[in-house]
Design a protein around this motif. Structure first.
Motif, PDB file in Angstrom:
ATOM      1  N   ASP A  45       0.824  -1.213  -0.029  1.00  0.00           N
ATOM      2  CA  ASP A  45       0.167  -0.037  -0.060  1.00  0.00           C
ATOM      3  C   ASP A  45       0.922   1.413  -0.127  1.00  0.00           C
ATOM      4  O   ASP A  45       2.133   1.175  -0.296  1.00  0.00           O
ATOM      5  N   ARG A  46       0.342   2.371   0.309  1.00  0.00           N
ATOM      6  CA  ARG A  46       1.068   3.603   0.191  1.00  0.00           C
ATOM      7  C   ARG A  46       1.644   4.387   1.505  1.00  0.00           C
ATOM      8  O   ARG A  46       2.101   5.262   1.791  1.00  0.00           O
ATOM      9  N   GLN A  50       3.784   7.591   2.536  1.00  0.00           N
ATOM     10  CA  GLN A  50       3.630   8.723   3.482  1.00  0.00           C
ATOM     11  C   GLN A  50       4.490   8.689   4.357  1.00  0.00           C
ATOM     12  O   GLN A  50       4.687   9.969   4.912  1.00  0.00           O
ATOM     13  N   HIS A  71       0.300   0.726   8.292  1.00  0.00           N
ATOM     14  CA  HIS A  71      -0.596   0.480   7.030  1.00  0.00           C
ATOM     15  C   HIS A  71      -0.663   1.925   6.831  1.00  0.00           C
ATOM     16  O   HIS A  71      -0.738   2.955   7.297  1.00  0.00           O
ATOM     17  N   GLU A  72      -1.421   2.125   5.469  1.00  0.00           N
ATOM     18  CA  GLU A  72      -1.600   3.499   4.766  1.00  0.00           C
ATOM     19  C   GLU A  72      -2.694   3.970   5.726  1.00  0.00           C
ATOM     20  O   GLU A  72      -3.707   3.556   6.083  1.00  0.00           O
ATOM     21  N   GLY A  73      -2.503   5.164   6.032  1.00  0.00           N
ATOM     22  CA  GLY A  73      -3.385   6.186   6.680  1.00  0.00           C
ATOM     23  C   GLY A  73      -3.942   7.387   5.812  1.00  0.00           C
ATOM     24  O   GLY A  73      -4.119   7.025   4.661  1.00  0.00           O
ATOM     25  N   TYR A  74      -4.039   8.496   6.461  1.00  0.00           N
ATOM     26  CA  TYR A  74      -4.581   9.470   5.502  1.00  0.00           C
ATOM     27  C   TYR A  74      -3.605  10.630   6.012  1.00  0.00           C
ATOM     28  O   TYR A  74      -3.826  11.600   6.799  1.00  0.00           O
ATOM     29  N   GLY A  75      -2.524  10.789   5.150  1.00  0.00           N
ATOM     30  CA  GLY A  75      -1.428  11.885   5.454  1.00  0.00           C
ATOM     31  C   GLY A  75      -0.318  11.169   6.438  1.00  0.00           C
ATOM     32  O   GLY A  75       0.810  10.603   5.503  1.00  0.00           O
ATOM     33  N   GLU A 271      -3.019  16.923   5.332  1.00  0.00           N
ATOM     34  CA  GLU A 271      -3.282  16.077   6.802  1.00  0.00           C
ATOM     35  C   GLU A 271      -1.932  16.093   7.419  1.00  0.00           C
ATOM     36  O   GLU A 271      -1.828  15.576   8.527  1.00  0.00           O
ATOM     37  N   ARG A 409      -3.660  -3.337   9.953  1.00  0.00           N
ATOM     38  CA  ARG A 409      -4.685  -3.908   8.858  1.00  0.00           C
ATOM     39  C   ARG A 409      -4.053  -4.454   7.608  1.00  0.00           C
ATOM     40  O   ARG A 409      -2.919  -3.911   7.148  1.00  0.00           O
TER      41      ARG A 409
END
Lengths: 482, 138
Positions: A45-46, A50, A71-75, A271, A409
């Motif tokens: 994932d990203r 990040q 795991h990838e979050g938002y920011g 973010e 996750r």
């Protein structure tokens, strides 16, 4: 720009680095604590892009870091650590997250699993009845305006004063369940309104109350200091500051986005919005965050009171009371002293999905834990296992005294719902001796074990890297969810 | 107006499109309402809970995210889900609107912690429609 394996250099076993030269705006390298199989999984994932973004924060020191459960979050990625120089380095609300002071605590009992097996199903129903869970469910306590301000100032102490908690518990919480810098006047009316009836509630998502038993002990002497023994029944609680904390983060991210140009700060993702810690906006956010963190500690103390009531309702009033082993935050920012470039300096450590993991000798710890280090509680996924670890001095050298916070996750909620038949999973878990009480089958499917990484691999990695020592493995027998 | 839900490891990624900014903002409210409770906004009213929102922001992306955050906060404080938007004024930096919703005493299906700015970028696409992604922290 995509990160390829060739961009990542191995520094030592379990430690990988994306050098500062990878992208011009990086101020420090980005480091990943992982085994090679976990690193390969992380690259799906990203998260790493990040992490590279976090390395551009003003005043960041050492490296931007992620733990093996990332795991990838938002920011910011979830499972990340960023330390910025105190007092003028950046503070970024996104580096703490919307659920301020989401954390875990473990209560210990004097019961052995073999002796209470026949009461587990009724215990699961009683826990579900006593602990409000799920969306929109208010708790038993309705705070007045004055009481709200007291909670925000005093944290878990408020619950103890009002008879919802145990005085002994306070010594067994990170920061003794109260951050001194809290200022309730900097928490908005909307945030307070959202928090009025949510003390003592776990909410939904991945939050839970679990009854576990100690399945394995790895370090006898540390386990003894923590009061853990094989076969012992324990209770794990995972939740945070509820709507109040979400609103504090929302309010201040909005304000900080507007204030950033005044400090000439640009970030690759809104973010990551940040301002200098010692700016007016930075201080206002920090003091409001401390207040929300105090609400979260009070919340987990009140939930413990509800759990203790459920326990007494099932086992009788004369049962030995449940004792708090420890309570740790995993979404928080703290001013701490760490070694940076050979010098002890104060830094603002942002932990988002990462647990403080200080080693032996740490002053704040209760006497009985001082020689063995701070307990680190790592919840696994529903139906698998969780761990108690002990912090080490090595964590100070590698990760600003931080460790992982869970399994991490692997699947999206949608993918999990597609793969999992929740009623069948609930029955299968029951056959294995795990009783699940949840507000909806949807909640069970989204949090199914298949949605998470293998917690054993995550814990092996942190243990082998030396940032924490394995103390005990816990297996669930009751899971209460929203 | 188009609303689609896309995969995300831990949270919810929603893509919305509208032929005007008004339609895009309405799609955001509708899409969020249907996350809070599956299909809630697909049913007709009456939408008796009415609240006014007035906001300014420095661009249309921040304005949309701040507006949806405000709607979400009101959902929790009023224990209601909002599905309709009556827009009185909308520019790229200012909105004056009234949101209409229904109380939902049985609680919501999903707890949205926040509407995030991550990946949000209000732009016109090749069809000259407005579109953006929105990530909700769950």
């Amino acid at each position: 720009m995509k990160i390829k394996k060739a961009d990542i250099h191995k520094i030592e076993d379990f430690l990988w680095e994306i050098p500062k030269a990878f992208r011009p705006n990086m101020r420090v390298p980005a480091r990943i604590l992982a085994s090679e199989p976990l690193l390969d999984a992380i690259m799906e994932d990203r998260s790493l892009m990040q992490l590279v973004n976090v390395a551009s924060l003003p005043g960041i020191k050492g490296a931007s870091l992620v733990m093996p459960d990332v795991h990838e979050g938002y920011g910011f990625p979830i499972g990340g650590v960023a330390a910025t120089l105190h007092p003028d380095g950046a503070i970024s609300p996104g580096g703490i997250g919307y659920d301020i002071n989401c954390g875990v605590r473990l209560l210990t009992s004097d019961q052995k699993i073999a002796d209470i097996k026949d009461k587990l199903e009724i215990l699961s129903k009683e826990m579900y009845a006593q602990v409000p869970s799920g969306m929109g469910k208010g708790g038993q306590i309705k705070l007045s305006t004055q009481e709200m301000d007291e909670v925000l100032l005093k944290g878990a102490e408020w619950a103890v004063e009002k008879g919802y908690g145990e005085k002994r518990d306070l010594a067994f919480m990170e920061s003794n369940g109260r951050l001194e810098n809290a200022d309730p006047s900097l928490v908005s009316d909307m945030a307070k309104k959202r928090g009025t009836d949510q003390l003592g509630t776990i909410g939904s998502g991945n939050h839970f109350v679990e009854v576990d038993y100690v399945a394995e002990i790895y370090e006898e002497s540390i386990a003894e200091a923590y009061g853990l023994a094989k076969g012992q029944v324990v209770i794990l609680i995972h939740t945070g500051s509820r709507g109040l904390g979400h609103q504090v983060a929302t309010d201040y991210i909005r304000q900080i986005i507007s204030a950033m140009p005044n400090y000439g700060i640009e970030v690759p993702d809104r973010e990551l919005a940040c301002v200098p810690f010692n700016s007016k906006e930075g201080q206002n956010y920090f003091k409001a965050m401390c207040a929300a963190a105090n609400y979260a500690w009070c919340n987990r103390e009140v939930i413990s009171w509800e759990v203790r009531n459920a326990w007494k309702n099932i086992f009788g009033p004369n049962i030995e009371p449940l004792k708090l082993m420890y309570d740790v935050a995993h979404n928080i920012a703290k001013v701490e002293r760490h070694l940076v470039d050979g010098k002890q300096v104060e830094v603002i450590v942002h932990r988002k999905g990462a647990t403080r993991a200080f080693g032996p000798g740490f002053e704040e710890l209760p006497e009985s834990y001082k020689s063995v280090g701070q307990p680190v509680i790592i919840p696994g996924s529903m139906g698998t296992c969780s761990y108690v670890l002990a912090g080490t001095t090595r964590s100070k050298e590698l990760t600003f005294g931080s460790c992982c916070h869970g399994a991490g996750r692997r699947l999206s909620r949608t993918a999990a719902k597609k793969q999992v038949n929740a009623p069948v999973l609930k029955e299968n878990l029951k056959e294995k001796g795990i009783f699940v009480e949840a507000g909806s089958f949807k909640g069970i499917a989204e949090e199914a074990p298949v949605a998470y990484k293998d917690v054993n691999m995550v814990v092996e990695t942190v243990s082998n890297s030396g940032i924490a020592r394995k103390v005990a493995k816990l297996k669930p027998v009751v899971v209460v969810k929203g | 107006m188009k609303i689609r839900y896309l995969p995300h490891t831990a949270d919810i990624r929603m893509k919305i499109e509208g032929s005007s900014l008004e339609e895009l903002f309405t799609a955001g409210v509708l899409g969020m309402g249907n996350i809070l409770r599956d299909g809630f906004c697909d049913k007709n009213g009456p939408f008796m809970v009415k609240l006014k929102i007035e906001l300014t922001a420095h661009d249309e992306t921040c304005l949309l995210i701040d507006f949806l955050s405000e709607v979400l906060s009101n959902s929790y404080s009023e224990k209601a889900i909002f599905c309709e938007v009556k827009i009185f004024e909308l520019t790229t930096t200012k909105i004056r609107a009234e949101i209409h919703g229904r109380q939902q005493a049985q609680g919501f299906d999903e707890e949205i912690k926040a509407v995030t700015y991550h990946e949000a970028d209000v732009q016109k696409n090749n069809n000259r429609d407005w579109e953006t992604l929105i990530i909700f922290d769950i």
